[in-house]
Design a protein around this motif. Structure first.
Motif, PDB file in Angstrom:
ATOM      1  N   GLU A 298       0.800  -1.313   0.066  1.00  0.00           N
ATOM      2  CA  GLU A 298      -0.046   0.076  -0.050  1.00  0.00           C
ATOM      3  C   GLU A 298       0.831   1.262   0.043  1.00  0.00           C
ATOM      4  OE1 GLU A 298      -2.616  -2.941   2.097  1.00  0.00           O
ATOM      5  OE2 GLU A 298      -0.443  -2.505   1.917  1.00  0.00           O
ATOM      6  N   LEU A 299       1.733   1.124   0.602  1.00  0.00           N
ATOM      7  CA  LEU A 299       2.883   2.340   0.754  1.00  0.00           C
ATOM      8  C   LEU A 299       3.377   2.644  -0.612  1.00  0.00           C
ATOM      9  CD1 LEU A 299       4.558   4.402   1.958  1.00  0.00           C
ATOM     10  CD2 LEU A 299       6.256   2.821   2.548  1.00  0.00           C
ATOM     11  N   GLU A 300       3.796   1.588  -1.346  1.00  0.00           N
ATOM     12  CA  GLU A 300       4.210   1.763  -2.646  1.00  0.00           C
ATOM     13  C   GLU A 300       3.207   2.343  -3.807  1.00  0.00           C
ATOM     14  OE1 GLU A 300       6.172  -1.633  -4.131  1.00  0.00           O
ATOM     15  OE2 GLU A 300       7.456  -1.924  -2.294  1.00  0.00           O
ATOM     16  N   ARG A 301       2.029   1.819  -3.406  1.00  0.00           N
ATOM     17  CA  ARG A 301       1.013   2.288  -4.230  1.00  0.00           C
ATOM     18  C   ARG A 301       0.667   3.888  -4.144  1.00  0.00           C
ATOM     19  NH1 ARG A 301      -3.556  -0.902  -6.188  1.00  0.00           N
ATOM     20  NH2 ARG A 301      -2.581  -2.288  -7.841  1.00  0.00           N
ATOM     21  N   MET A 302       0.806   4.132  -2.822  1.00  0.00           N
ATOM     22  CA  MET A 302       0.392   5.737  -2.627  1.00  0.00           C
ATOM     23  C   MET A 302       1.770   6.450  -3.286  1.00  0.00           C
ATOM     24  SD  MET A 302       0.031   7.417   1.184  1.00  0.00           S
ATOM     25  CE  MET A 302      -1.413   6.622   1.465  1.00  0.00           C
ATOM     26  N   LEU A 303       2.652   6.136  -2.957  1.00  0.00           N
ATOM     27  CA  LEU A 303       3.822   6.676  -3.753  1.00  0.00           C
ATOM     28  C   LEU A 303       3.817   6.908  -5.141  1.00  0.00           C
ATOM     29  CD1 LEU A 303       7.000   5.167  -1.359  1.00  0.00           C
ATOM     30  CD2 LEU A 303       5.846   7.660  -1.426  1.00  0.00           C
ATOM     31  N   LEU A 304       3.495   5.793  -5.744  1.00  0.00           N
ATOM     32  CA  LEU A 304       3.467   5.740  -7.280  1.00  0.00           C
ATOM     33  C   LEU A 304       2.255   6.563  -7.666  1.00  0.00           C
ATOM     34  CD1 LEU A 304       4.091   1.830  -7.804  1.00  0.00           C
ATOM     35  CD2 LEU A 304       5.539   3.849  -8.718  1.00  0.00           C
ATOM     36  N   GLY A 305       1.482   6.627  -6.761  1.00  0.00           N
ATOM     37  CA  GLY A 305       0.202   7.371  -7.438  1.00  0.00           C
ATOM     38  C   GLY A 305       0.529   9.003  -7.423  1.00  0.00           C
ATOM     39  N   PHE A 306       1.460   9.499  -6.898  1.00  0.00           N
ATOM     40  CA  PHE A 306       1.847  10.987  -7.105  1.00  0.00           C
ATOM     41  C   PHE A 306       2.640  10.968  -8.462  1.00  0.00           C
ATOM     42  CE2 PHE A 306       0.239  11.536  -2.977  1.00  0.00           C
ATOM     43  CZ  PHE A 306      -0.146  12.706  -2.926  1.00  0.00           C
ATOM     44  N   GLY A 307       3.059   9.895  -9.167  1.00  0.00           N
ATOM     45  CA  GLY A 307       3.578  10.195 -10.151  1.00  0.00           C
ATOM     46  C   GLY A 307       4.773  10.859 -10.270  1.00  0.00           C
ATOM     47  N   ASP A 308       4.991  11.885 -11.246  1.00  0.00           N
ATOM     48  CA  ASP A 308       6.045  12.804 -11.510  1.00  0.00           C
ATOM     49  C   ASP A 308       6.416  13.681 -10.440  1.00  0.00           C
ATOM     50  OD1 ASP A 308       4.156  14.218 -12.165  1.00  0.00           O
ATOM     51  OD2 ASP A 308       5.344  14.753 -14.298  1.00  0.00           O
ATOM     52  N   SER A 309       5.256  14.028  -9.397  1.00  0.00           N
ATOM     53  CA  SER A 309       5.277  14.858  -8.467  1.00  0.00           C
ATOM     54  C   SER A 309       6.157  14.572  -7.153  1.00  0.00           C
ATOM     55  CB  SER A 309       3.988  15.529  -8.065  1.00  0.00           C
ATOM     56  OG  SER A 309       3.081  14.560  -7.670  1.00  0.00           O
ATOM     57  N   ILE A 310       6.463  13.460  -7.139  1.00  0.00           N
ATOM     58  CA  ILE A 310       7.157  12.891  -5.883  1.00  0.00           C
ATOM     59  C   ILE A 310       8.472  12.427  -6.152  1.00  0.00           C
ATOM     60  CG2 ILE A 310       6.133  10.629  -5.798  1.00  0.00           C
ATOM     61  CD1 ILE A 310       5.458  10.987  -2.802  1.00  0.00           C
ATOM     62  N   GLU A 311       9.530  12.117  -5.113  1.00  0.00           N
ATOM     63  CA  GLU A 311      10.535  11.455  -5.216  1.00  0.00           C
ATOM     64  C   GLU A 311      10.904  10.733  -4.063  1.00  0.00           C
ATOM     65  OE1 GLU A 311      15.492  12.225  -6.323  1.00  0.00           O
ATOM     66  OE2 GLU A 311      14.139  13.641  -6.232  1.00  0.00           O
ATOM     67  N   VAL A 312      11.113   9.546  -4.072  1.00  0.00           N
ATOM     68  CA  VAL A 312      11.712   8.938  -2.564  1.00  0.00           C
ATOM     69  C   VAL A 312      13.181   9.044  -2.499  1.00  0.00           C
ATOM     70  CG1 VAL A 312      11.941   6.740  -1.619  1.00  0.00           C
ATOM     71  CG2 VAL A 312       9.849   6.891  -2.996  1.00  0.00           C
ATOM     72  N   LEU A 313      13.493   9.520  -1.482  1.00  0.00           N
ATOM     73  CA  LEU A 313      14.877   9.710  -1.084  1.00  0.00           C
ATOM     74  C   LEU A 313      15.731   8.809  -0.271  1.00  0.00           C
ATOM     75  CD1 LEU A 313      14.264  13.536  -0.309  1.00  0.00           C
ATOM     76  CD2 LEU A 313      15.006  12.687  -2.417  1.00  0.00           C
ATOM     77  N   LYS A 314      14.999   8.374   0.654  1.00  0.00           N
ATOM     78  CA  LYS A 314      15.275   7.211   1.653  1.00  0.00           C
ATOM     79  C   LYS A 314      14.218   6.346   2.050  1.00  0.00           C
ATOM     80  CE  LYS A 314      18.958  10.165   3.649  1.00  0.00           C
ATOM     81  NZ  LYS A 314      19.428  10.822   4.794  1.00  0.00           N
ATOM     82  N   PRO A 315      14.572   4.999   2.238  1.00  0.00           N
ATOM     83  CA  PRO A 315      15.944   4.329   1.942  1.00  0.00           C
ATOM     84  C   PRO A 315      16.103   3.878   0.547  1.00  0.00           C
ATOM     85  CG  PRO A 315      14.167   2.669   2.790  1.00  0.00           C
ATOM     86  CD  PRO A 315      13.687   4.203   2.806  1.00  0.00           C
ATOM     87  N   GLU A 316      17.358   3.804   0.534  1.00  0.00           N
ATOM     88  CA  GLU A 316      17.919   3.454  -1.007  1.00  0.00           C
ATOM     89  C   GLU A 316      17.115   2.252  -1.565  1.00  0.00           C
ATOM     90  OE1 GLU A 316      19.857   4.313  -4.367  1.00  0.00           O
ATOM     91  OE2 GLU A 316      19.788   5.293  -2.569  1.00  0.00           O
ATOM     92  N   LYS A 317      16.885   1.415  -0.682  1.00  0.00           N
ATOM     93  CA  LYS A 317      16.334  -0.021  -1.138  1.00  0.00           C
ATOM     94  C   LYS A 317      14.730   0.339  -1.510  1.00  0.00           C
ATOM     95  CE  LYS A 317      14.934  -4.593   0.064  1.00  0.00           C
ATOM     96  NZ  LYS A 317      14.537  -5.681   1.065  1.00  0.00           N
ATOM     97  N   LEU A 318      14.105   1.359  -1.053  1.00  0.00           N
ATOM     98  CA  LEU A 318      12.750   1.379  -1.581  1.00  0.00           C
ATOM     99  C   LEU A 318      12.849   2.497  -2.779  1.00  0.00           C
ATOM    100  CD1 LEU A 318       9.716   1.568  -1.255  1.00  0.00           C
ATOM    101  CD2 LEU A 318       9.833   3.523   0.337  1.00  0.00           C
ATOM    102  N   ARG A 319      13.889   3.564  -2.570  1.00  0.00           N
ATOM    103  CA  ARG A 319      14.133   4.353  -3.912  1.00  0.00           C
ATOM    104  C   ARG A 319      14.400   3.289  -5.163  1.00  0.00           C
ATOM    105  NH1 ARG A 319      15.980   9.646  -5.014  1.00  0.00           N
ATOM    106  NH2 ARG A 319      17.228   9.618  -6.986  1.00  0.00           N
TER     107      ARG A 319
END
Length: 336
Positions: A298-319
């Motif tokens: 669900e976390l990954e889905r939420m992050l992906l849902g923001f498309g090009d308006s979001i960037e995961v910085l940490k942790p490197e594995k999730l990025r």
């Protein structure tokens, strides 16, 4: 609650009697009518005293319940309404009353699948009728997201009752990954809703981990009273404390750091991803946030849902995982 219910039955009975102008009503007549009504509704004899009905009449005359009923006594023994057209069911509602009732009805209707609210069903319908007969119909100003065709909602009440009564279930279940359904024993702990879908949380045995079952994948439910219920005093709030959604990875919560551009940052500020969310840095380009959660679907889905308006910085594995998913998504659009 029972006393309040009985009082309302008596008020309604007295009101019905006094609307009948073809008969003279003594206090004894009203007592008898109230006793009969309570027996009809409750199925048992309830001793209605003279004092009780006298207090009921006094309450109906007052403005404590908004009735202000014009009950008068004539010939020193008979009761009637001074206004022959009066009824406590015809009390006009204020505009504010109507607005509050309209929105309350809409919200209560969302819970119709639970027997907890079954007794409200008729009340809600009567409220709706009352509101619409006294007010021009208008669209609700509160709209709650719902999906009437969502599969599995028919199981809600059975599961709710099983949890309350601590009953062990026999469930026939088929996940999206399974080729065929399987049957197993299940000890239900709580029902959980996320993103307009319902899940049953519990265990198949004491030694097995806690799992969640999507209600839309449940094919059949039965009870197994031969097995003692596994009562673990499950605390849903504690269990899902560092979780977004329903998937528990059974790993330690990690500090997730992500950047959101300035156009979308206000949405994340006003509706945080998680209760642990904190702002780390703000500048003219956007905002950097931190949340402390387990990494799950669900976390990954939420992050992906923001498309090009979001960037995961940490942790490197999730990025890296998010990057790979975005690359695969981009490849879909590169195909001619």
């Amino acid at each position: 609650m029972a006393q309040n219910k009985n009082a309302l039955i008596r008020y309604k009975t007295i009101d019905k009697c006094l609307q009948n102008n073809n008969r003279s009503w003594t206090l004894d007549n009203l007592i008898e009518a109230c006793s009969d009504a309570l027996y009809e509704y409750e199925g048992r004899d309830i001793n209605v005293s003279k004092r009780t009905v006298q207090l009921d009449i006094q309450m109906m005359r007052s403005d404590k319940l908004g009735y202000n009923a014009p009950i008068e006594v004539y010939d020193k023994k008979y009761y009637k309404y001074a206004d022959e057209d009066y009824s406590i069911t015809d009390i006009p509602l204020t505009e504010n009353d109507m607005n509050v009732l309209s929105e309350t009805v809409e919200m209560l209707k969302q819970f119709k699948d639970f027997s907890l609210f079954s007794e409200l069903g008729g009340i809600i319908q009567r409220l709706e009728d009352k509101v619409y007969t006294e007010k021009t119909q208008q669209a609700s100003v509160i709209h709650l997201d719902k999906n009437e065709k969502l599969k599995g909602l028919e199981h809600l009440d059975i599961l709710y009752q099983a949890i309350l009564k601590k009953l062990v279930l026999k469930i026939k279940y088929q996940s999206f990954k399974a080729q065929q359904a399987s049957e197993f024993v299940f000890h239900p702990f709580i029902l959980k809703e996320f993103n307009n879908r319902w899940f049953l949380v519990g265990k198949s045995s004491a030694k097995k981990p806690i799992v969640n079952l999507a209600l839309d994948r449940i094919i059949d439910i039965d009870f197994d009273t031969s097995i003692p219920y596994l009562d673990e005093k499950f605390d849903g709030d504690a269990y899902y404390k560092d979780i977004i959604g329903v998937t528990v990875a059974n790993s330690r919560a990690q500090r997730i750091q992500f950047w959101v551009d300035k156009q979308n940052a206000p949405y994340v500020i006003t509706k945080p991803f998680h209760s642990s969310q904190r702002i780390i840095k703000e500048d003219e380009n956007g905002v950097i946030f931190n949340i402390l959660v387990q990494i799950n679907f669900e976390l990954e889905r939420m992050l992906l849902g923001f498309g090009d308006s979001i960037e995961v910085l940490k942790p490197e594995k999730l990025r890296k995982r998010i990057l790979k998913k975005l690359e695969r998504a981009t490849a879909l659009y590169d195909t001619p």
